[in-house]
Design a protein around this motif. Structure first.
Motif, short mmCIF file in Angstrom:
data_model
loop_
_atom_site.label_atom_id
_atom_site.label_comp_id
_atom_site.label_asym_id
_atom_site.label_seq_id
_atom_site.Cartn_x
_atom_site.Cartn_y
_atom_site.Cartn_z
N THR A 102 87.10 -11.68 145.86
CA THR A 102 85.98 -10.92 146.64
C THR A 102 85.41 -9.96 145.46
OG1 THR A 102 87.73 -11.13 148.44
CG2 THR A 102 86.63 -8.91 148.56
N ALA A 103 86.64 -9.69 144.71
CA ALA A 103 86.30 -8.38 143.70
C ALA A 103 85.10 -8.90 143.04
CB ALA A 103 87.11 -7.85 142.98
N ASN A 104 85.12 -10.56 142.45
CA ASN A 104 84.02 -11.23 141.81
C ASN A 104 82.57 -11.53 142.48
OD1 ASN A 104 84.65 -11.15 139.33
ND2 ASN A 104 86.43 -12.72 140.06
N LEU A 105 82.41 -11.05 144.06
CA LEU A 105 81.39 -10.97 144.96
C LEU A 105 80.62 -10.26 143.86
CD1 LEU A 105 82.78 -11.79 148.53
CD2 LEU A 105 80.85 -13.16 147.17
N GLY A 106 80.26 -9.60 143.48
CA GLY A 106 80.56 -7.83 142.62
C GLY A 106 79.22 -8.44 141.80
N ALA A 107 79.99 -9.60 141.03
CA ALA A 107 79.18 -9.79 139.54
C ALA A 107 78.15 -11.14 139.49
CB ALA A 107 80.53 -10.43 138.44
N LEU A 108 77.97 -11.73 141.49
CA LEU A 108 76.81 -12.00 141.07
C LEU A 108 75.04 -11.36 141.12
CD1 LEU A 108 78.48 -14.29 144.39
CD2 LEU A 108 78.10 -14.77 141.62
N ALA A 109 74.23 -12.17 140.94
CA ALA A 109 72.70 -11.97 140.77
C ALA A 109 72.49 -12.16 142.06
CB ALA A 109 71.87 -12.73 139.52
N PHE A 110 71.50 -12.07 142.13
CA PHE A 110 70.19 -12.47 143.42
C PHE A 110 71.02 -14.05 143.96
CE2 PHE A 110 66.76 -13.16 146.03
CZ PHE A 110 66.77 -13.31 147.42
N ASN A 111 71.06 -14.43 145.56
CA ASN A 111 71.33 -15.56 145.51
C ASN A 111 72.31 -16.45 144.46
OD1 ASN A 111 69.52 -15.48 147.71
ND2 ASN A 111 67.65 -16.34 146.54
N GLY A 112 73.27 -15.73 144.03
CA GLY A 112 74.23 -15.90 143.10
C GLY A 112 74.86 -17.07 144.33
N GLY A 113 76.06 -17.76 144.01
CA GLY A 113 77.24 -19.00 144.45
C GLY A 113 78.27 -18.72 144.03
N THR A 131 75.04 -9.51 131.01
CA THR A 131 73.98 -9.44 131.36
C THR A 131 72.55 -8.70 131.83
OG1 THR A 131 74.88 -9.57 134.01
CG2 THR A 131 74.83 -11.20 132.88
N ASP A 132 72.95 -6.89 131.60
CA ASP A 132 71.55 -6.85 130.92
C ASP A 132 71.58 -5.99 132.77
OD1 ASP A 132 71.61 -6.70 128.70
OD2 ASP A 132 69.70 -8.12 128.90
N GLY A 133 72.50 -5.96 133.34
CA GLY A 133 73.01 -5.69 134.97
C GLY A 133 72.10 -6.50 135.98
N ARG A 134 71.75 -7.41 135.83
CA ARG A 134 71.74 -8.96 136.81
C ARG A 134 72.75 -9.45 136.69
NH1 ARG A 134 70.84 -14.56 136.16
NH2 ARG A 134 69.72 -15.10 138.07
N GLY A 135 73.39 -9.59 136.53
CA GLY A 135 75.03 -9.99 137.14
C GLY A 135 74.69 -11.84 136.68
N PHE A 164 71.66 -8.77 153.66
CA PHE A 164 70.56 -8.91 153.35
C PHE A 164 70.35 -8.07 152.31
CE2 PHE A 164 70.81 -9.38 158.10
CZ PHE A 164 70.20 -10.51 157.76
N THR A 165 71.13 -8.87 151.29
CA THR A 165 71.43 -8.19 150.00
C THR A 165 71.15 -8.68 149.08
OG1 THR A 165 73.95 -7.77 149.29
CG2 THR A 165 72.38 -5.58 150.52
N THR A 166 72.45 -8.91 148.40
CA THR A 166 72.00 -9.72 147.25
C THR A 166 72.32 -11.32 147.61
OG1 THR A 166 75.05 -9.89 147.13
CG2 THR A 166 73.19 -8.91 145.55
N ALA A 167 73.16 -11.88 148.84
CA ALA A 167 72.79 -13.10 149.43
C ALA A 167 72.94 -14.01 149.14
CB ALA A 167 71.21 -12.96 149.95
N PRO A 168 74.91 -13.81 148.88
CA PRO A 168 75.02 -14.33 148.91
C PRO A 168 75.96 -16.02 148.94
CG PRO A 168 77.12 -12.97 148.76
CD PRO A 168 75.24 -12.86 149.18
N SER A 169 75.80 -17.11 148.11
CA SER A 169 76.64 -18.50 149.00
C SER A 169 78.13 -18.38 148.27
CB SER A 169 75.46 -19.76 148.61
OG SER A 169 75.94 -19.71 146.86
N VAL A 170 78.53 -19.14 149.80
CA VAL A 170 80.31 -18.79 149.27
C VAL A 170 80.93 -20.71 149.32
CG1 VAL A 170 83.07 -18.14 149.99
CG2 VAL A 170 80.72 -17.08 149.67
N HIS A 171 81.97 -21.13 148.44
CA HIS A 171 81.85 -22.51 148.35
C HIS A 171 83.45 -22.49 148.25
CE1 HIS A 171 77.60 -23.15 148.22
NE2 HIS A 171 77.55 -22.54 146.83
N GLU A 172 83.88 -23.31 149.04
CA GLU A 172 85.37 -23.73 149.27
C GLU A 172 85.26 -24.58 148.52
OE1 GLU A 172 88.88 -22.62 152.57
OE2 GLU A 172 87.40 -24.55 152.84
N ILE A 173 86.28 -24.84 147.43
CA ILE A 173 86.29 -26.52 146.74
C ILE A 173 87.61 -26.60 147.74
CG2 ILE A 173 86.70 -27.59 144.39
CD1 ILE A 173 84.08 -25.81 145.38
#
Length: 327
Positions: free
Chosen positions: A222-233, A204-208, A249-258
């Motif tokens: 937990t590890a794959n939180l590091g693959a997210l782009a800014f505001n990713g889920g 992804t050219d560094g974006r995530g 206050f960095t990549t600001a991820p959202s997390v969703h339990e299914i």
């Protein structure tokens, strides 16, 4: 009626085919004659420890497809003889039997072009992936998604995401790369071959990626939180990620339990109605040929214990479905 009975908490080898009393639909319930019932990992996982709401012997089976046999008092909107399917309430006797009593709010009509077997393959795995992508992550064309594996949930999610125009990256064993690409993935990462997050960043050219669907574990999520782009889920099905690993206050991820089953135990009628809606939407995709039900094998009622053992051993290439328990 014939049913597959679990006399006490235990593994697949403890199940037996036997006779059970035919259930009667109470007020607000529907009796369904079962033609097919999907097998799921959650069945044997819960069976090993039991559930406090169960009486014994218990009947497993969440993914039911069949015909309406009778209506309880006050039920409308369905009719005897109608072909229907649903994701059933785990707390109640299930679909590994000739007959089962269900909540009509969760029922979805089966289109003429969809078989009972295909309908029974979809609910648990298909709806989990579908809910994650369309109800929680709200993915749309042009976005990117990482899916961990192409088992039950992942295999459906890849197909749905590709149909939405999402760019899909999949982790899979080397033996399953071709299958992942055939399902619609654009890139496949061998999870045994190195740093998955680093490879995602490279692709992804560094974006995530905009989103992750993790079906593996809390550690994997937990590890794959590091693959997210800014505001990713990140949506997860098998363990909550540790958000403390992401600086605030960095990549600001959202997390969703299914959790589909929580629509019964914690949700209301609106949540159960969405179970019906999602299954209807999935079956429409099968009917039009844009989603494969991915049935690996069909089983008789007596073969279901061996089927659960196959699932327990892992690496299933598709769904197992029990067919016609009354035959």
């Amino acid at each position: 009626m014939r049913a597959l009975l679990l006399d006490a908490p235990g593994g697949p080898e403890t199940l037996r085919v036997g006779e059970a009393d035919e259930p009667v639909p109470g007020p607000g319930r529907v009796l369904v004659r079962v033609h097919a019932c999907g097998l799921n990992p959650v069945d044997w996982k819960v069976a090993s420890g039991g559930n406090p709401d169960w009486s014994w012997p218990h009947i497993l089976g969440l993914d039911v497809a069949g015909t309406v046999e009778a209506l309880g008092e006050g039920v409308s909107g369905v009719a005897p003889g109608q072909r229907v399917a649903l994701h059933h309430d785990l707390r109640r006797p299930g679909g590994m039997a000739e007959l089962v009593v269900v909540d009509p709010v969760a029922l979805a009509p089966i289109p003429d072009a969809v078989s009972f077997q295909d309908a029974a393959a979809l609910p648990c795995a298909g709806m989990t992936g579908y809910q994650a992508l369309t109800r929680r992550l709200h993915l749309h064309a042009g976005q990117s998604l990482l899916v961990t594996g192409i088992g039950g949930v992942g295999g459906y999610a890849v197909q749905v995401a590709a149909r939405l125009g999402v760019h899909v990256i999949v982790t899979a064993s080397a033996a399953k790369h071709a299958e992942a690409l055939a399902l619609g993935a654009e890139h496949v990462i061998d999870y045994a071959g190195g740093d998955v997050v680093a490879r995602v960043r490279e692709l992804t050219d560094g974006r995530g990626v905009d989103a992750v669907l993790d079906t593996v574990s809390a550690a994997s999520a937990t590890a794959n939180l590091g693959a997210l782009a800014f505001n990713g889920g990140l949506a997860f099905t098998n363990g909550r990620p540790d958000l403390t690993t992401v600086p605030e206050f960095t990549t600001a991820p959202s997390v969703h339990e299914i959790s589909l089953g929580a629509a019964y135990s914690s949700g209301g009628s609106e949540a159960r109605a969405d179970l019906s809606a999602m299954l209807g939407e999935l079956m429409a995709l099968v009917a039009e040929g844009s989603l494969g039900a991915r049935i690996a094998d069909t089983l008789s009622l007596g073969e279901v214990p061996q089927g659960y053992a196959r699932i327990e051993n892992g690496h299933m290439a598709g769904k197992l479905v029990m067919v016609d328990p009354w035959a």
